[in-house]
Design an enzyme around this catalytic site. Structure first.
Site, PDB file in Angstrom:
ATOM      1  N   ASP A  33      15.429  -3.701   1.409  1.00 21.82           N
ATOM      2  CA  ASP A  33      14.485  -3.330   2.472  1.00 21.82           C
ATOM      3  C   ASP A  33      15.206  -3.393   3.807  1.00 21.82           C
ATOM      4  O   ASP A  33      15.960  -4.344   4.056  1.00 21.82           O
ATOM      5  CB  ASP A  33      13.280  -4.297   2.457  1.00 21.82           C
ATOM      6  N   ALA A 119       6.994   5.949  -5.533  1.00 17.86           N
ATOM      7  CA  ALA A 119       5.714   5.886  -4.812  1.00 17.86           C
ATOM      8  C   ALA A 119       5.514   7.151  -3.992  1.00 17.86           C
ATOM      9  O   ALA A 119       6.271   7.435  -3.074  1.00 17.86           O
ATOM     10  CB  ALA A 119       5.686   4.664  -3.895  1.00 17.86           C
ATOM     11  N   TYR A 151       5.434  13.556   6.544  1.00 23.92           N
ATOM     12  CA  TYR A 151       5.247  12.504   5.536  1.00 23.92           C
ATOM     13  C   TYR A 151       4.866  13.113   4.189  1.00 23.92           C
ATOM     14  O   TYR A 151       5.489  12.826   3.169  1.00 23.92           O
ATOM     15  CB  TYR A 151       4.162  11.532   6.020  1.00 23.92           C
TER      16      TYR A 151
HETATM   17  P1  NAD Z   1       5.017  -0.877   4.154  1.00 27.24           P
HETATM   18  O1  NAD Z   1       5.411  -0.288   5.475  1.00 27.24           O
HETATM   19  O2  NAD Z   1       4.510  -2.251   4.155  1.00 27.24           O
HETATM   20  O3  NAD Z   1       6.221  -0.734   3.116  1.00 27.24           O
HETATM   21  C1  NAD Z   1       7.287   0.181   3.238  1.00 27.24           C
HETATM   22  C2  NAD Z   1       8.574  -0.624   3.183  1.00 27.24           C
HETATM   23  O4  NAD Z   1       9.705   0.260   3.174  1.00 27.24           O
HETATM   24  C3  NAD Z   1       8.743  -1.542   4.390  1.00 27.24           C
HETATM   25  O5  NAD Z   1       9.011  -2.854   3.941  1.00 27.24           O
HETATM   26  C4  NAD Z   1       9.921  -0.951   5.144  1.00 27.24           C
HETATM   27  O6  NAD Z   1      10.646  -1.911   5.876  1.00 27.24           O
HETATM   28  C5  NAD Z   1      10.689  -0.316   4.006  1.00 27.24           C
HETATM   29  N1  NAD Z   1      11.621   0.734   4.418  1.00 27.24           N
HETATM   30  C6  NAD Z   1      11.421   1.722   5.337  1.00 27.24           C
HETATM   31  N2  NAD Z   1      12.523   2.466   5.465  1.00 27.24           N
HETATM   32  C7  NAD Z   1      13.444   1.960   4.602  1.00 27.24           C
HETATM   33  C8  NAD Z   1      14.788   2.286   4.295  1.00 27.24           C
HETATM   34  N3  NAD Z   1      15.422   3.306   4.908  1.00 27.24           N
HETATM   35  N4  NAD Z   1      15.444   1.548   3.367  1.00 27.24           N
HETATM   36  C9  NAD Z   1      14.830   0.493   2.756  1.00 27.24           C
HETATM   37  N5  NAD Z   1      13.557   0.132   3.022  1.00 27.24           N
HETATM   38  C10 NAD Z   1      12.881   0.855   3.944  1.00 27.24           C
HETATM   39  O7  NAD Z   1       3.945   0.123   3.523  1.00 27.24           O
HETATM   40  P2  NAD Z   1       3.217   0.069   2.092  1.00 27.24           P
HETATM   41  O8  NAD Z   1       1.812   0.397   2.362  1.00 27.24           O
HETATM   42  O9  NAD Z   1       3.547  -1.171   1.359  1.00 27.24           O
HETATM   43  O10 NAD Z   1       3.892   1.324   1.378  1.00 27.24           O
HETATM   44  C11 NAD Z   1       4.666   1.210   0.188  1.00 27.24           C
HETATM   45  C12 NAD Z   1       4.830   2.589  -0.425  1.00 27.24           C
HETATM   46  O11 NAD Z   1       3.553   3.079  -0.823  1.00 27.24           O
HETATM   47  C13 NAD Z   1       5.418   3.621   0.526  1.00 27.24           C
HETATM   48  O12 NAD Z   1       6.299   4.457  -0.192  1.00 27.24           O
HETATM   49  C14 NAD Z   1       4.208   4.405   0.993  1.00 27.24           C
HETATM   50  O13 NAD Z   1       4.565   5.722   1.350  1.00 27.24           O
HETATM   51  C15 NAD Z   1       3.329   4.355  -0.244  1.00 27.24           C
HETATM   52  N6  NAD Z   1       1.891   4.527   0.038  1.00 27.24           N
HETATM   53  C16 NAD Z   1       1.148   3.502   0.550  1.00 27.24           C
HETATM   54  C17 NAD Z   1      -0.220   3.702   0.776  1.00 27.24           C
HETATM   55  C18 NAD Z   1      -1.124   2.612   1.306  1.00 27.24           C
HETATM   56  O14 NAD Z   1      -2.335   2.843   1.409  1.00 27.24           O
HETATM   57  N7  NAD Z   1      -0.625   1.421   1.629  1.00 27.24           N
HETATM   58  C19 NAD Z   1      -0.806   4.944   0.510  1.00 27.24           C
HETATM   59  C20 NAD Z   1      -0.008   5.962   0.011  1.00 27.24           C
HETATM   60  C21 NAD Z   1       1.339   5.737  -0.236  1.00 27.24           C
END
Ligand code: NAD
Length: 313
Positions: A33, A119, A151
């Site tokens: 991360d 994801a 996105y």
């Molecule tokens: P989040 O922001 O908490 O998690 C995303 C993580 O990715 C973060 O910890 C961030 O630091 C890390 N990250 C970003 N760029 C990076 C890189 N270049 N290298 C390594 N790590 C990197 O958000 P989340 O809600 O936990 O999302 C997790 C996944 O689920 C994502 O792929 C997101 O697109 C997907 N998603 C989430 C939701 C939701 O409702 N939470 C809905 C649809 C999709």
């Protein structure tokens, strides 16, 4: 379960819950991360765990990704640029990390033969009026002239990439289109409406409702999301397929504001704002977003069902 799982984005909201769950079942976890939106504190419960390893770095770092992929048995690829405001402000970074980073990861996974769960997001359905959204329907994620869609486009590219590797080399892949997910550790500034409303209610500030408040969403508890993810990773019939993962219970943003005030126990009222004020004149919101969960149910005999009220606890 003794397998070693690489979780990209594992210091984030969903990723850290997945790490907890995997460790609790006896597996080992490596988190990669870059901490752009994730936080090491999210892994606090697991921090001193002998089977957890944290590496701060990017999924764009080809050499490091290859080394880590080599060391694990399977991968959950969650690392991504997320959040409406963030992706609107950084369309190029969104494409680079979400599409490009997925390519880096999937190349290594294919070369080394590591099953990978990718994801994706309900955003790939765009503003399609065909509800509930079915995995096999055409995607309609909009015009590249609108930055928000960087996105959706990046997630659609990651999906295509995973499926292409599956076709080309037989790489085991599962694609999960998460719908709105909420629960502990979600940041109030994540761009997600529920934690933002809870934070404002706790601070005694009115809840902001954009537009008429009749737009709706379905909210899924992160525990249910993680349950579905783990079951899908273990289910052989899920290989090579795309799954909606979320709740099918719809609630309007107006109703949500009411519920948040009830659960927090403070009547703070609402403040109505046009989208344009905070998101720019080009911003288009989706009125409704409801998943069809039949495919998920058939594959893993599970469907997210935690009541909405529990999400605000
Ligand atoms: P989040 O922001 O908490 O998690 C995303 C993580 O990715 C973060 O910890 C961030 O630091 C890390 N990250 C970003 N760029 C990076 C890189 N270049 N290298 C390594 N790590 C990197 O958000 P989340 O809600 O936990 O999302 C997790 C996944 O689920 C994502 O792929 C997101 O697109 C997907 N998603 C989430 C939701 C939701 O409702 N939470 C809905 C649809 C999709």
């Amino acid at each position: 379960m003794t397998e070693h799982l690489l979780i990209t984005g594992g210091a984030g909201f969903i990723g850290s819950h997945l790490a907890d769950r995997w460790l609790a079942e006896g597996g080992a976890v490596t988190v990669l991360d870059d901490l752009s939106t994730g936080r090491v504190e999210n892994l606090r419960a697991a921090a001193r765990h002998p089977r957890l390893r944290f590496e701060q770095g990017s999924v764009l770092d080809r050499r490091r990704v290859r080394r880590l992929v080599e060391e694990v048995d399977l991968i959950a690829h969650l690392g991504a640029v997320v959040g409406v405001r963030r992706v609107c402000e950084r369309p190029l970074e969104t494409l680079r990390v979400n599409a490009g980073g997925s390519e880096v990861l999937l190349e290594a996974a294919a070369e080394l033969g590591r099953p990978t769960l990718v994801a994706s997001s309900s955003e790939v359905y765009g503003a399609s009026p065909r509800l509930p959204y079915r995995e096999e329907q055409e995607l309609g994620y909009g015009s590249p002239e609108i930055p928000r869609w960087s996105y959706a486009a990046s997630k659609a590219a990651a999906e295509s990439n995973a499926l292409a590797h599956h076709e080309a080399s037989g790489l085991e892949v599962r694609i999960v289109r998460f719908f709105n997910t909420s629960g502990p550790r979600q940041r109030p500034n994540s761009g997600m409406v529920l934690p933002r409303m809870v934070a404002r209610a706790l601070a005694g500030e009115p809840l902001v409702i954009y537009g008429d408040g009749q737009q709706s969403r379905c909210f899924c508890h992160v525990r249910d999301t993680v349950e579905a993810v783990v079951r899908l990773m273990r289910e052989p019939r899920a290989n090579g397929k795309v799954f909606n993962v979320g709740s099918a219970r719809e609630v309007s943003i107006e109703q949500l504001a009411e519920l948040v005030q009830q659960r927090v126990g403070r009547k703070v009222g609402v403040e109505r704002r046009p989208y344009a004020e905070d998101f720019g004149a080009d911003f288009v919101d989706t009125r409704r977003r409801v998943p069809c969960l039949a495919r998920l149910r058939d594959a893993i005999h599970f469907e997210p069902a935690t009541p909405l009220e529990r999400l605000v606890d």
